[in-house]
Structure formats: C-alpha cells, structure tokens
Design an enzyme around this catalytic site. Structure first.
Site, PDB file in Angstrom:
ATOM      1  N   CYS A  78      21.925  37.511  26.191  1.00  0.00           N
ATOM      2  CA  CYS A  78      22.368  36.135  26.432  1.00  0.00           C
ATOM      3  C   CYS A  78      21.154  35.232  26.234  1.00  0.00           C
ATOM      4  CB  CYS A  78      22.890  36.042  27.864  1.00  0.00           C
ATOM      5  SG  CYS A  78      23.325  34.392  28.413  1.00  0.00           S
ATOM      6  N   CYS A  94      23.418  31.687  20.516  1.00  0.00           N
ATOM      7  CA  CYS A  94      24.212  32.174  21.652  1.00  0.00           C
ATOM      8  C   CYS A  94      24.897  33.454  21.188  1.00  0.00           C
ATOM      9  CB  CYS A  94      25.250  31.112  22.027  1.00  0.00           C
ATOM     10  SG  CYS A  94      26.488  31.668  23.217  1.00  0.00           S
TER      11      CYS A  94
HETATM   12  N1  DGL Z   1      26.291  34.431  25.423  1.00  0.00           N
HETATM   13  C1  DGL Z   1      25.602  33.422  26.178  1.00  0.00           C
HETATM   14  C2  DGL Z   1      24.354  32.986  25.421  1.00  0.00           C
HETATM   15  O1  DGL Z   1      23.886  33.716  24.556  1.00  0.00           O
HETATM   16  C3  DGL Z   1      26.553  32.339  26.551  1.00  0.00           C
HETATM   17  C4  DGL Z   1      26.029  31.470  27.622  1.00  0.00           C
HETATM   18  C5  DGL Z   1      27.062  30.778  28.440  1.00  0.00           C
HETATM   19  O2  DGL Z   1      27.768  31.486  29.179  1.00  0.00           O
HETATM   20  O3  DGL Z   1      27.107  29.548  28.406  1.00  0.00           O
HETATM   21  O4  DGL Z   1      23.780  31.952  25.656  1.00  0.00           O
END
Ligand code: DGL
Length: 267
Positions: free
Chosen positions: A81, A191
C-alpha cells in the site's frame, strides 16, 4: 525495537497487507516471481480507504496489520500500500525487527523515460501529502513537470465491487483528461489498487502515454531482501496462500479468481 521474530524458518510465510483488495496486485507479482513462497494476505477493507485518514490513523492501522501478520509467523512484511508505506514504514521499521518491503510511486523510471518532460501521478491524498512522497518528488521537480492527481473515490468504488462500472470510467476520465491536456507522456500509478484499472485507462489514454506501476519492482525487492537474509524458501513445492479480509470476501474472491485464476483459497 521489539524482537518479534526469532529463529525464523525459511518456509514461514511472506506477510502482505493493504487497506483492501488492491495489494493483491503486488501479491500476484511476488507469487509470479517466487512461486515456492507461502504467503498470508491481509485486506483491511473495513478501514479503507486509508488515503483520506490522518498520518496517526494510518500508522496505527498499519501497526495493527503488522502485529497480526507477525502473530501468524510471517518472516517478512510487504506493505502493499503506497499510503501505508509513505506514512508508516519508517515507524514500523524502527519498532519491529523484521524486514519490511514498501511500495512507492515509480517516479524515477518515469522521469528517465519521459520525452515531453511531463509526468502524471495518480495516487491517494494520503500518499501525495506525505513528507516521504514530497521529498522524492522535490528531487525530480527541477528536470520534469510532475502533475499530481488525487484519486479520491477510486478505492471506494473498487472495494464496493465497482471496478468495471460507468462511475469508474467517468471518474478516471475526470482525473486523467487534464493531465493529458498538459502534455503528460507517462502516467505513474501510485496506489496498489490502480493496476486493475489499466484496461480502462488504456481506453482513455492516447496510445503514446505509457503507464508505470511499482508491482514488479516490489517483487524484485522482496526477493533480494529474502536472499540477503537467507530467508528464501528452498522448497520445490508450490506455495500455499491464505487470504484474510475484514470486508467483503466476495469482492476479494472476485478479484483473485477473475484476474489470477486462483481458486480454492482459504478465506
Ligand atoms: N492500495 C492503497 C494504496 O496503495 C489504497 C489506499 C487507500 O485505501 O486509500 O495507497
């Protein structure tokens, strides 16, 4: 520093966490590169999106995920993440005596390849506002123009099973068109949810705009760090994988089964 793992066993699983289903894009890259490794994936979908939360909240959620994975005996933690990496990985590395792999928007390769000298970055508000991200981009800002776009709403749609929806196409069009108009020739996906948007993005973007994500780089780094610590699993067997979510198991299953042909997983 807490010494949470002692006498680590090479066959111990790789722990992967994300605010939701997006980190499975990173999990998949790791699984492709290291098919003998066992893994545990944690989707904290009940608290998604992380991107609109304060740094303190992101740290606290990331720590909770880390503790859970360590209790399950993981030998390394992949923070799949960008939002958690850019806000919490420094804290986690200081506190826990286990290797951590993080993911950050791949600005460097984009900056090396761009011809128009305009690079777009689509990421969460939490990633874009983090000091780690700001430090990295400041380094490149003298040579290239960086267009930052906050992707609020994308993670929410995906976590509600609306990846392939009209709402998603409209939202992406709204975010991407201004960057195309300003001459972007590389779009960095900042993301781990966003690689799943590539088929839609390819329909929206002009063919000359290249999409860059950090999944493969994170997998290579995971391999390198396991190697360095003598932690690679030497087994000839295919790894076993467990997936946990505190959100919708259907949404997680859908993404795994549709994209990776993974079935009969433990949830
Ligand atoms: N997959 C997360 C990232 O890489 C998403 C973050 C979120 O939940 O806003 O930032």
């Amino acid at each position: 520093m807490q010494n949470t793992i002692q006498n680590i066993d090479n066959s111990a699983p790789i722990g992967v966490f994300d605010s939701g289903i997006g980190g499975t894009s990173i999990w998949n890259e790791i699984n492709q590169l290291l098919p003998s490794e066992n893994s545990i994936y944690l989707a904290d979908s009940a608290h998604a999106p992380y991107g609109i939360r304060s740094k303190e909240e992101i740290i606290s959620l990331s720590e909770k995920n880390t503790k859970l994975l360590l209790e399950k005996g993981c030998k390394i933690i992949v923070v799949a993440c960008n939002t958690a990496t850019t806000n919490a990985i420094k804290y986690l590395r200081k506190k826990y005596n286990v290797p951590f792999i993080g993911i950050e928007p791949a600005i460097k390769p984009a900056s090396l390849k761009t011809k128009s000298k305009v690079v777009g970055i689509l990421a969460t508000k939490g990633t874009l506002s983090s000091s780690l991200f700001q430090e990295t981009t400041n380094h490149y800002k003298e040579e290239i123009e960086i267009l930052e776009q906050d992707g609020t709403g994308i993670v929410e749609l995906m976590e509600h099973g609306k990846l392939d929806s009209v709402e998603m196409v409209n939202l992406l069009q709204l975010y991407i068109s201004p960057m195309v108009e300003k001459g972007m020739d590389h779009l960095v996906l900042g993301c781990s949810h966003y690689p799943y948007l590539i088929p839609i993005l390819k329909k929206i973007l002009p063919v000359e705009v290249k999409i860059i994500d950090s999944g493969f780089a994170a997998a290579k780094q995971t391999k390198a760090i396991l190697q360095l610590n003598n932690l690679l699993n030497n087994s000839k067997e295919i790894g076993k994988h467990n997936f946990y979510t505190n959100g919708s198991a259907d949404v997680l299953k859908q993404i795994l089964e549709n994209r990776f042909n993974v079935s009969a997983l433990d949830f």
